[in-house]
Design an enzyme around this catalytic site. Structure first.
Site, PDB file in Angstrom:
ATOM      1  N   TYR A 126       0.845  -1.200   0.000  1.00 24.74           N
ATOM      2  CA  TYR A 126       0.000   0.000   0.000  1.00 24.74           C
ATOM      3  C   TYR A 126       0.876   1.244   0.000  1.00 24.74           C
ATOM      4  CZ  TYR A 126       0.874  -0.632   5.041  1.00 24.74           C
ATOM      5  OH  TYR A 126       1.452  -0.853   6.263  1.00 24.74           O
ATOM      6  N   MET A 128       1.665   5.133   1.202  1.00 22.76           N
ATOM      7  CA  MET A 128       1.316   6.004   2.335  1.00 22.76           C
ATOM      8  C   MET A 128       2.093   7.304   2.332  1.00 22.76           C
ATOM      9  SD  MET A 128       2.982   4.390   5.793  1.00 22.76           S
ATOM     10  CE  MET A 128       2.736   5.860   6.779  1.00 22.76           C
TER      11      MET A 128
END
Ligand code: 76R
Length: 231
Positions: A126, A128
């Site tokens: 992911y 970030m």
């Protein structure tokens, strides 16, 4: 690694990284996909294949190398093989400014990781960033305070030693978030637990912002293509 000609495609330190997310297609060519992995490996790059769960993608390819032209060629070859590229993330390996004092061996493991780590096939990715809002701005904190918060982060991360490897790759200025987070774990619930645990660290609880999460299992290209039905 082979010699590289174009400085504009060569990080002065560390490796370029591209995460490619594909959807399988009825006319995709299995042999051409496998040949693309072989060519990348023969050139000295690392291309990790991941069988993805859920609707976001079927196949993820995480490729690392010191020549972005070669990463581009891998992307081209996989697209020409008939896979549909539906998402991606561009980043580079780095040593965090808060890890400047760690031994060279640790720095090298961050800059030139050898992937995938053995026995850690549960995978997630992911992107970030750290917040830059009026209710919290990481970048206006003094360095010492950020360092302290990252120390707290590292301390809670080390509780997962042996169960999990994090690879943080930097993307400020080259993709939409500031870092890509790639986690390799022994078990899928290790992924869940580490991210949940870190939510309580101030560096994450107050300052972290996340993009979409992707999850799957690392396997050889052959096993991955079997699993996604590209036969
Ligand atoms: O490099 C090091 O191991 C030194 C300590 C350390 C740094 C500098 C460390 C340890 N991290 C560092 C930097 Mn991390 N990390 C994340 C996430 O979910 C979240 O809240 C965030 C996603 C996880 C799960 C995680 C895990 N870390 C960073 C940075 C860069 C910050 C910068 O440079 O400004 C980000 C964005 C980030 C995010 N971290 C660890 C872990 C784990 C498990 C560890 C211990 C690693 C180990 O001991 O090998």
């Amino acid at each position: 690694m082979t010699d590289v000609a174009d400085p504009g495609a060569t990080p002065s330190v560390g490796l370029g990284v591209v995460h490619l997310f594909f959807r399988n297609q009825p006319l995709a060519d299995r042999d051409a996909v496998l040949a693309a992995f072989k060519e990348s490996e023969a050139a000295g790059d690392q291309a990790i294949s991941v069988a993805m769960l859920g609707h976001k993608a079927d196949l993820a390819v995480m490729a690392l190398g010191n020549d972005l032209w070669r990463l581009r060629r891998l992307q081209t070859a996989l697209c020409l093989a008939g896979l549909e590229l539906i998402d991606s993330y561009v980043s580079m390996t780095e040593v965090s400014e808060y890890a400047a004092g760690v031994p060279d061996e640790m720095k090298n493991a961050r800059l030139y990781p050898e992937l995938p780590p053995e026995g850690k096939t549960a995978w997630c990715f992911y992107p970030m960033s750290k917040k830059r809002n009026s209710d919290g701005n990481w970048f206006t904190l003094p360095f010492d305070q950020r360092k302290e918060l990252m120390y707290e982060h590292g301390t809670s991360g080390r509780k997962f030693a042996g169960r999990l490897v994090q690879l943080i790759t930097a993307s400020t200025g080259v993709d939409d978030y500031e870092w890509g987070v790639t986690l390799f774990a022994q078990r899928p619930d290790d992924l869940k637990e580490v991210v949940y645990t870190m939510r309580f660290d101030e560096a994450s609880a107050v300052y972290a912002e996340f993009g979409a999460f992707y999850t799957g299992m690392v396997a050889s290209p052959v096993e991955t293509l079997d699993a996604i039905g590209l036969l």
